[in-house]
Design an enzyme around this catalytic site. Structure first.
Site, PDB file in Angstrom:
ATOM      1  N   HIS A  21      28.329  38.076  39.631  1.00 33.30           N
ATOM      2  CA  HIS A  21      28.493  37.498  38.285  1.00 33.30           C
ATOM      3  C   HIS A  21      27.143  37.014  37.756  1.00 33.30           C
ATOM      4  O   HIS A  21      26.733  37.353  36.638  1.00 33.30           O
ATOM      5  CB  HIS A  21      29.500  36.337  38.372  1.00 33.30           C
ATOM      6  CG  HIS A  21      29.617  35.505  37.138  1.00 33.30           C
ATOM      7  ND1 HIS A  21      30.768  35.450  36.393  1.00 33.30           N
ATOM      8  CD2 HIS A  21      28.736  34.682  36.514  1.00 33.30           C
ATOM      9  CE1 HIS A  21      30.591  34.643  35.355  1.00 33.30           C
ATOM     10  NE2 HIS A  21      29.363  34.161  35.425  1.00 33.30           N
ATOM     11  N   GLU A  22      26.465  36.217  38.579  1.00 32.35           N
ATOM     12  CA  GLU A  22      25.157  35.700  38.154  1.00 32.35           C
ATOM     13  C   GLU A  22      24.132  36.825  38.035  1.00 32.35           C
ATOM     14  O   GLU A  22      23.250  36.777  37.168  1.00 32.35           O
ATOM     15  CB  GLU A  22      24.679  34.640  39.146  1.00 32.35           C
ATOM     16  CG  GLU A  22      25.559  33.409  39.212  1.00 32.35           C
ATOM     17  CD  GLU A  22      25.668  32.686  37.879  1.00 32.35           C
ATOM     18  OE1 GLU A  22      24.699  32.731  37.100  1.00 32.35           O
ATOM     19  OE2 GLU A  22      26.718  32.081  37.607  1.00 32.35           O
ATOM     20  N   HIS A  25      24.337  38.321  34.610  1.00 31.63           N
ATOM     21  CA  HIS A  25      23.563  37.560  33.624  1.00 31.63           C
ATOM     22  C   HIS A  25      22.069  37.881  33.741  1.00 31.63           C
ATOM     23  O   HIS A  25      21.387  38.134  32.742  1.00 31.63           O
ATOM     24  CB  HIS A  25      23.758  36.050  33.847  1.00 31.63           C
ATOM     25  CG  HIS A  25      25.124  35.559  33.523  1.00 31.63           C
ATOM     26  ND1 HIS A  25      25.803  35.923  32.388  1.00 31.63           N
ATOM     27  CD2 HIS A  25      25.940  34.681  34.186  1.00 31.63           C
ATOM     28  CE1 HIS A  25      26.981  35.296  32.351  1.00 31.63           C
ATOM     29  NE2 HIS A  25      27.094  34.554  33.436  1.00 31.63           N
ATOM     30  N   ASP A 212      73.900  61.828  54.871  1.00 31.98           N
ATOM     31  CA  ASP A 212      73.568  63.237  54.621  1.00 31.98           C
ATOM     32  C   ASP A 212      74.716  63.957  53.915  1.00 31.98           C
ATOM     33  O   ASP A 212      75.035  65.123  54.206  1.00 31.98           O
ATOM     34  CB  ASP A 212      73.230  63.953  55.930  1.00 31.98           C
ATOM     35  CG  ASP A 212      72.020  63.348  56.625  1.00 31.98           C
ATOM     36  OD1 ASP A 212      71.121  62.870  55.902  1.00 31.98           O
ATOM     37  OD2 ASP A 212      71.976  63.354  57.866  1.00 31.98           O
TER      38      ASP A 212
END
Length: 415
Positions: A21-22, A25, A212
């Site tokens: 995240h950083e 930036h 079946d």
């Protein structure tokens, strides 16, 4: 050990997400020519660092996030060297500042989307047609999947030594059998079967089924268990009969996709997740009393918010139970939530800076049309009381959720 490993792995995944995240930036700021002086993973004392160009990179001692320092994020920053004034962030066009401030959340969204796409082509995404409500489950055909045992008490846990064997297994019923009658009473849906079985006394009963395509009957010795009324999981328990089976839905719980189709499936799932995230955020104020109840010894509401501590504990449970799909879906959900939350128009969140930048731009445009002097930049110092209030409320809420996750955590699996 596997539980602790899962906790550590999930905590590390969160730390990596926040660090990226950083980095979002930092990289966008550098791309536009803004000056970034510091990028660190963690907080507190510096353990290790190095300088490359004009930026110092490093690791700090408390691994609870990260940060990057962009020169001049606001006009009121008083630590800007006069030589750096032209590169101060607040001097750049609003669209560039918007990209830089939203890059962190965009990074979280990219992490969530890439992980979802990988899940779609490997394990599969949740099938939107899979029954999710009680009414949908009750409407399913009465096709059974055998349980290993019957848990007599009203708890959700794995089978243990001493638990009675599943009556259906003892009677040699098989996975995929469709129940058609109990003691002569016809049933067609899962809900019908539950109602009739619970209304039948414990002990021998004749069960009709189709296997079946061939109808047959079996004598099943129904077990006596304690259960609440159907549709009221918190109601008073009473003695009822159990067949020792689970519903085998007519549609698979997961759908796996090819690489191309996975893009559309990922987009659809993300849209649903966005709606659920919006609803969850709207319910947060309503859930504060429930969190307090959990902290003070009451039952923990499964719908209450969790902290990073709670998410890491759930990650540990997922690894302990080899539920890696749950682990990665938790990672997706947390990244998506963090991405959305950071875009809320409140300081000190990224969305608050974006909102102020666009407020300044719109206000300047209006003043220009009115032939009045530009009012200039917003004074962040005047907004500090609101910022402190947001930090205080957020801090108290975080402390409450962390405490609840420590003393009364949400669990997905019985341990």
């Amino acid at each position: 050990m596997s539980y602790l490993l899962g906790v550590v792995l999930f905590a590390a995944a969160i730390l990596i997400s926040v660090s990226l995240h950083e980095a979002g930036h930092m990289l966008t700021a550098k791309a536009f020519g803004m000056k970034v002086t510091r990028y660190f993973v963690g907080f507190g004392p510096t353990l290790w660092s190095f300088r490359r160009g004009e930026t110092e990179y490093g690791i700090k001692g408390i691994p609870l996030g990260g940060f990057c320092k962009i020169v001049g994020m606001t006009p009121q920053d008083d630590d800007v060297d006069p030589a750096d004034e032209p590169r101060a962030m607040w001097r750049y066009p609003v669209w560039k500042r918007t990209i830089v401030m939203s890059a962190g959340s965009i990074t979280h969204f990219i992490l969530a989307l890439v992980t979802l796409w990988l899940i779609a082509v490997t394990a599969g995404l949740p099938n939107p047609k899979f029954p999710s409500t009680e009414a949908q489950f009750r409407a399913e055909p009465a096709v059974i999947g055998l349980a290993d045992c019957v848990v007599v008490e009203n708890v959700s846990r794995p089978c243990q030594a001493g638990d009675p064997a599943s009556p259906a297994v003892t009677a040699q019923l098989k996975n995929g059998d469709r129940i058609t009658a109990v003691n002569g009473k016809a049933v067609s849906t899962w809900g019908d079967m539950l109602d009739v079985v619970r209304a039948t006394k414990p002990g021998p009963a004749t069960v009709g089924y189709v296997r079946d395509g061939v109808p047959d009957t079996a004598t099943v010795d129904f077990a006596a268990v304690q259960r609440p009324p159907l549709g009221d999981p918190k109601g008073a328990t009473s003695a009822v009969s159990a067949l020792g089976v689970a519903l085998r839905p007519s549609t698979p719980a997961l759908l796996q996709y090819g690489p191309g189709a996975a893009f559309g499936a990922t987009a659809d799932f993300t849209g649903n997740m966005a709606v659920q995230t919006a609803h969850a955020m709207q319910r947060i104020p309503q859930k504060v009393p429930a969190l307090w109840t959990a902290v003070t010894g009451g039952e923990r509401d499964m719908d209450t918010p969790i902290s990073v501590v709670g998410a890491s504990r759930l990650g540990g449970e997922a690894v302990e139970n080899s539920a890696w799909l749950v682990f990665f879906m938790l990672f997706v959900s947390l990244n998506f939530f963090i991405g959305v939350f950071n875009l809320l128009p409140l300081l000190p969140l990224d969305g608050g800076h974006i909102a102020i930048a666009w407020f300044e731009r719109v206000r300047s445009w209006i003043y220009a049309r009115l032939r009045r002097p530009d009012p200039g930049r917003v004074d962040y110092l005047k907004l500090m009381p609101i910022t402190y209030a947001v930090i205080l409320i957020g801090g108290v809420f975080t402390l409450l959720t962390v405490t609840a996750d420590v003393v009364n955590p949400i669990t997905l699996f019985s341990r």
